[in-house]
Each structure stands twice: as C-alpha cells, then as structure tokens.
Design an enzyme around this catalytic site. Structure first.
Site, PDB file in Angstrom:
ATOM      1  N   CYS A 418       0.819  -1.213   0.000  1.00  0.00           N
ATOM      2  CA  CYS A 418       0.000   0.000   0.000  1.00  0.00           C
ATOM      3  C   CYS A 418       0.853   1.263   0.000  1.00  0.00           C
ATOM      4  O   CYS A 418       0.498   2.276  -0.612  1.00  0.00           O
ATOM      5  CB  CYS A 418      -0.941  -0.008   1.189  1.00  0.00           C
ATOM      6  SG  CYS A 418      -0.090   0.028   2.790  1.00  0.00           S
ATOM      7  N   HIS A 555      -2.271   1.415   7.082  1.00  0.00           N
ATOM      8  CA  HIS A 555      -2.566   1.358   5.651  1.00  0.00           C
ATOM      9  C   HIS A 555      -2.243   2.697   4.998  1.00  0.00           C
ATOM     10  O   HIS A 555      -2.597   3.758   5.518  1.00  0.00           O
ATOM     11  CB  HIS A 555      -4.047   1.020   5.450  1.00  0.00           C
ATOM     12  CG  HIS A 555      -4.420   0.668   4.045  1.00  0.00           C
ATOM     13  ND1 HIS A 555      -3.598  -0.042   3.203  1.00  0.00           N
ATOM     14  CD2 HIS A 555      -5.543   0.940   3.320  1.00  0.00           C
ATOM     15  CE1 HIS A 555      -4.200  -0.213   2.036  1.00  0.00           C
ATOM     16  NE2 HIS A 555      -5.382   0.381   2.077  1.00  0.00           N
ATOM     17  N   ASN A 581      -8.257   4.157  -2.573  1.00  0.00           N
ATOM     18  CA  ASN A 581      -7.630   2.953  -2.034  1.00  0.00           C
ATOM     19  C   ASN A 581      -6.940   2.185  -3.160  1.00  0.00           C
ATOM     20  O   ASN A 581      -7.058   2.547  -4.340  1.00  0.00           O
ATOM     21  CB  ASN A 581      -8.695   2.090  -1.345  1.00  0.00           C
ATOM     22  CG  ASN A 581      -8.097   1.070  -0.394  1.00  0.00           C
ATOM     23  OD1 ASN A 581      -6.897   1.064  -0.143  1.00  0.00           O
ATOM     24  ND2 ASN A 581      -8.926   0.192   0.141  1.00  0.00           N
TER      25      ASN A 581
END
Length: 614
Positions: A418, A555, A581
């Site tokens: 990520c 994240h 995302n």
C-alpha cells in the site's frame, strides 16, 4: 480330446478378436468423423496426404473384462434393443464385456418408465446381461444376441419377477421380432411435468443441499415445471424461493439428474432475477448428510451458511479441503459479528457488510495493508510543509478526479505494498497538476529497487520518497508493470520521467491545513487505521474511536478530495474526505472510501505527506 480343447481355445480367441474389431471399427469411425469435420473447416492444400495409421485391435483373453465407453453407439444400440418398450432409454451408466461361451455384455443404464403411476417413480436403473453368439446370425443378418438376466420392470413379466431365468426367456420371446430403436424416437424436447412431483423433487434436492454445504432456499410457490430426457434428465422448475437472507426471488431452477451405481448425482442451477447464477451439486442421500452433521430429521435453515456460500460464489473462493472450509466458515461467522458491531455503532452513514476479506483473520487482513509504524523518536527526513493560506472561504467540496489529476483505481493484490501505491498516487497527481498530463507511474519499481522498505512485507512512504530520489526517478507503469512480488531491480535511468527532490510533512492533526494544501498542490499521501475498511461497503465512515484508533495506522492511501453530505430530514451534516484505495474498483465505492472529516477519524491527519518534485 486335445484336438477338441485346441479348437475351443481357437474359437474363444476368434470371438475376442471379432468383438474387438467391431468396437475398434466404431471408435475409428468416430475418430474419422471428427477428422472429416475438422478438415471441412480448413483450406485444402496440395500437400500429400499421409496414410492412415494401422489400428491395433486388442484381443480379449477368456475371462478378461474390458470396460466400454458409455458413448459408444454400438453399446447403446444393444441396450435399447433389450429395453422394455414401456421404458425410454436415457443413457448408459456403466458397461463391460468379457469372453465366456460367447461375448457377454453387462450394461447398467438409466431409463424412464412411461407407465409409472407416480412421476417420482419413473426414474429407474436397469442392469442388462446379454450374451452374444457371433457364429450365429438372425434372419436379418445381425449377430445373434439373447438376454440372460434383467432387473428391469415390465408389466408383461412382473408375474415372474422372482425368477430371473424365466423373466429373461419371456423378454427374449417378446423382442425376437424387434428391430433396433432410434435414439431420435426417445430423446425429446421439454414436456410438461406434474407440478406436485416437481415440487417434491425440488424439496428433496433443497433438503440435501441444506444438510450438506450448499446454498439454502425455501419453496414459496411452484408455477410450472417441465422435463427433458437427453443424456440424463433435466427438470426445469419456475418457482418463488426464499434465500438464506430471507429475501424472496422468482427463480428458474434446473435439476440435472445422472443416475450412478448406488448413488445419484444432481447438478442444480438457480437462476433468480437480479441475482448471480448459483450452481450446486449433491451426490449423497439426506440420511448420509444427517449422520454426517449429527442433525437427523432437524435440518436447520442456516442463514450464515447461505451467506457464506454466496460469498464463495461471488469472490471465487475455493478451499483445498473440508477442514479448511469449516475453518473459514468459523472466521466468517466471527467477522459477521464484527460487521454487526460496526453497523450498530456507526456515527456516520456508512454501511458495513461482506467483502472479499470476510473469511480472513485480522492478521491475514493486515497482510493486505502493509504500512509500517513510524518511529516517533526519530526524524522522518521530511521538511515541514509550508501551507499556503487560502484567501476567502474554503470551497464546500473539491475533487481532483474532476481535474484529471487522479489515475484509475489500482489493485495491490495479495501484497502489502500500500505504501508504494500511496506514494505513486501522490506523485501522479503532482505531475498532472504541474504538466497537465496524467501518467501512471510504477509501483513495481519501488518493490524491486527500494532497499529500505520490504516490498510485499510492508514499508513507509517516508522511505519511498527517499528511494525515488536516490534511484533517479520513476518509470511509467507500462514500462515497469506491477507483479505483486519482489523481483530484481531493472530500473532504466533513460526511462525516468519524473524526479523527486524530497518530501514534506503536513501539520499533524490539522485537517484544515490538509484542505488548504490539497487545493493548492494536489492529492495527499496519508496513513490511516484500516479497521473499518475491511468490511466497508459505502457511505461516510465514522466509527467509534475505540474501534478505529488514530494511533494504529496500518494502511497507506491517497486523499484526492473532500465534500459534505447533508441530511436535512435528520438535521445532520457529514463532512468527509475522499480517499483513493488500492484494492481494486470492486471494493467500497468503486475503489474509494469516504471517511468523516473534522475529528481526525481513524488517524486521517496523523501521517499526511507529499513529495516535492524536482
């Protein structure tokens, strides 16, 4: 005496060779037909055609058993010849032949009894034992065959059903003048089927699925039913069903029946309006399933089992064993409780539900994030951002997607990368604002060439900015495509399209400063607590702080805009951030997450950074 024995052996070998040649000819004929059909679709050439290969015929030895393909037309013709006239041939289940005092065929087949009183009794299994004497011929020149035994029921021979020999004699007399029946006279189209019988068959199938591991439905009403006999029995039922979510649907249910030795196999397809197609199969009896699950005569209509089955279908889950499936089902049940807790305590408008992570433990889910914790005792290496003051009132909403500064939603896959996607997203936005060109830059380059971070095992945006500066820039995604695993670095400096001079840290906990920086510069890389994201389905997410602490950032994502949702009927206003995302467009709101803006929800302003382009 020796001469007689030798003659007997020779006769037996001759029979085996004759039978083998007959079936070999049929197989060769089928192969030739396939070859001809293939050749007809191709352009002919002037090249020489090679001679066909010599077919080796297997000669059966006395007592040797050879299993035959159920698809051989010759075997099907033999079976249909000795099947009672009141029965429709469906398909061959099993067949073999052996050399005895001739060629003995034993055929197990599936048939329909057209004289059955109850439709449910129409499906039968017949076992035929037929003796072929190839040295004898019928009046039409065919090989002489006679029925030895049969367990097929027929009104003409019911009175002698207990005497197999007498039954076989009567059947032979009955068929002595009978020619082979054509399959076209037997295999038909869909014909109306008794609705009550169809309902009973459907209920029986649903009971088996409920007792096993299949989907769960209840019958509300059957509108119509039909049957088609082909290489099996296809029962089609139009009905109203209630699924495991207690929702009623109009469905077309296809039950495909194949009868096998000692057990039957059904393939069932549910085609419900506005629902994905669900396919299932059961091969065991209800009694067997009851013993297995220890729930004899008490099938529980389990909503969770049904939801889990739908989850498997939607996300293509395949488990290697029953034990693993049971383990995943237990995790799934526990996660449903978490979903319920999130929905019960949601302070925004978000809805939480079943996502692709619904069968994962917390630790497994964390592997799909990948952000390392910052060491607060050490300097980040970035400069303090100088946030330009916005003159006038800040816009109520702003979205860099509408300014062509945000690339498509990407998918990091089963890789904790990520941090790389957050950084490239930030640089893509800054580059688009600076040059007017929206380009996708390579995350894989960071996985391969960033020696400080750990590729799929996690990393930190701070390190990635430094790595890009040291490496010499980023290549385009198309030049250095994503592989979701670490490989050898093959960065090509001549293909570097953007360079980084450093990065800046935005003021911690200051969401107004984030708005001002976003408006002036472009999308912002942030760290966030992803607890609420595991089951996020849409809406403005505002979970309790106890469920989404600002201290546990795990994240890396990208803030691309902000807005406000107004609910005048409830006198409620929900300001939010628009977060991009990296879990693909099927997650959340087409790959995006709206999180409450104004109270540092889930630590949204704890780790806000941005690259500085060279």
């Amino acid at each position: 005496m020796r001469l007689f024995a030798a003659a007997t052996v020779a006769l037996v070998l001759l029979l085996g060779q004759a039978a083998g040649e007959e079936l070999a000819e049929e197989r060769a004929g089928q192969a030739q037909g396939d070859a001809e059909s293939t050749e007809s679709s191709e352009t002919t050439t002037d090249q020489a055609v090679s001679e066909p290969p010599i077919t080796l015929v297997h000669v059966l030895n006395p007592g040797e058993r050879e299993y035959l393909s159920p698809n051989l037309i010759g075997v099907q013709n033999i079976a249909m010849t000795f099947l009672p006239l009141s029965m429709n041939f469906v398909n061959i289940i099993d067949a073999f032949r052996e050399i005895t005092a001739g060629v003995r065929y034993e055929i197990l087949l599936n048939a329909l009894d057209t004289k059955a009183i109850q439709p449910a009794e129409a499906d039968i299994v017949c076992r035929l034992v037929i003796l072929e004497k190839p040295w004898l011929r019928t009046q039409w020149g065919d090989k002489h065959r006679e029925l030895v035994t049969s367990n097929c029921t027929d009104p003409a021979v019911n009175s002698v059903a207990g005497d197999p020999a007498e039954k076989a004699r009567l059947l032979n007399e009955k068929y002595v003048h009978r020619s082979r029946r054509s399959a076209n006279d037997i295999l038909g189209r869909h014909k109306p089927y008794d609705e009550e019988a169809a309902k009973a068959q459907l209920q029986k199938s649903l009971d088996k699925l409920t007792a096993g591991e299949g989907p769960h439905y209840k019958i509300v009403k059957v509108y119509s039913a039909s049957r088609q006999v082909d290489s099996g029995i296809l029962t089609r039922i139009d009905a109203d069903l209630i699924d495991g979510s207690e929702e009623q649907h109009r469905c077309i249910v296809d039950i495909w029946t194949k009868v096998w030795v000692r057990k039957d196999e059904h393939e069932i397809t549910f085609k419900c309006r506005n629902q994905p197609v669900v396919q299932a199969r059961h091969t065991r009896s209800v009694e067997w399933a009851e013993k297995k699950t220890h729930k004899k005569h008490s099938h529980r209509f389990d909503k969770v089992d049904h939801l889990f089955y739908k989850f498997q279908v939607r996300f293509g889950r395949r488990y290697v064993s029953t034990a693993e499936r049971q383990m995943r089902l237990r995790i799934f049940r526990q996660n449903l409780k978490t979903i319920e807790e999130l929905n019960a305590n949601e302070m925004g408008s978000a809805k939480y539900g079943i996502t692709e992570f619904a069968d994962m433990t917390s630790s497994e889910y964390k592997e799909r994030t990948g952000l390392w914790q910052r060491d607060e005792a050490k300097a980040t290496g970035g400069s303090a951002a100088v946030v330009p003051a916005y003159h006038g009132e800040l816009p109520k909403e702003f979205d860099w997607r509408q300014k062509d500064a945000v690339t498509q939603v990407k998918n990091q896959g089963s890789c904790g990368s990520c941090w790389a996607f957050s950084v490239t997203g930030n640089i893509e936005g800054l580059y688009a604002v600076k040059t007017g060109e929206l380009k996708e830059f390579s995350e894989q380059e960071l996985l391969d060439c960033d020696t400080t971070d750990s590729a799929c095992n996690g990393g930190l945006m701070d390190n990635a900015y430094k790595a890009i500066k040291d490496i010499g820039g980023l290549e385009y995604e198309a030049e250095y495509p994503y592989k979701a695993k670490k490989n050898q670095c093959h960065f090509n400096r001549t293909l570097s399209h953007v360079q980084v001079a450093g990065f800046v840290d935005l003021p911690k906990g200051n969401e107004t400063a984030m708005q001002e920086w976003l408006l002036a510069n472009g999308p912002i890389s942030i760290g966030i607590n992803a607890n609420a994201m595991q089951f996020y389905r849409g809406g403005v997410s505002h979970p309790w702080k106890a469920l989404c602490s600002k201290k546990n950032l795990d994240h890396g994502v990208l803030v691309v805009g902000y807005g406000v949702s107004d609910y005048p009927n409830f006198h409620k206003t929900l300001p939010y951030w628009i977060v991009k995302n990296s879990w693909g467009p099927r997650w959340g709101e087409q790959g995006y997450y709206r999180v409450y803006r104004g109270d540092n929800t889930c630590g949204v302003s704890e780790m806000a950074t941005s690259a500085v382009l060279a």
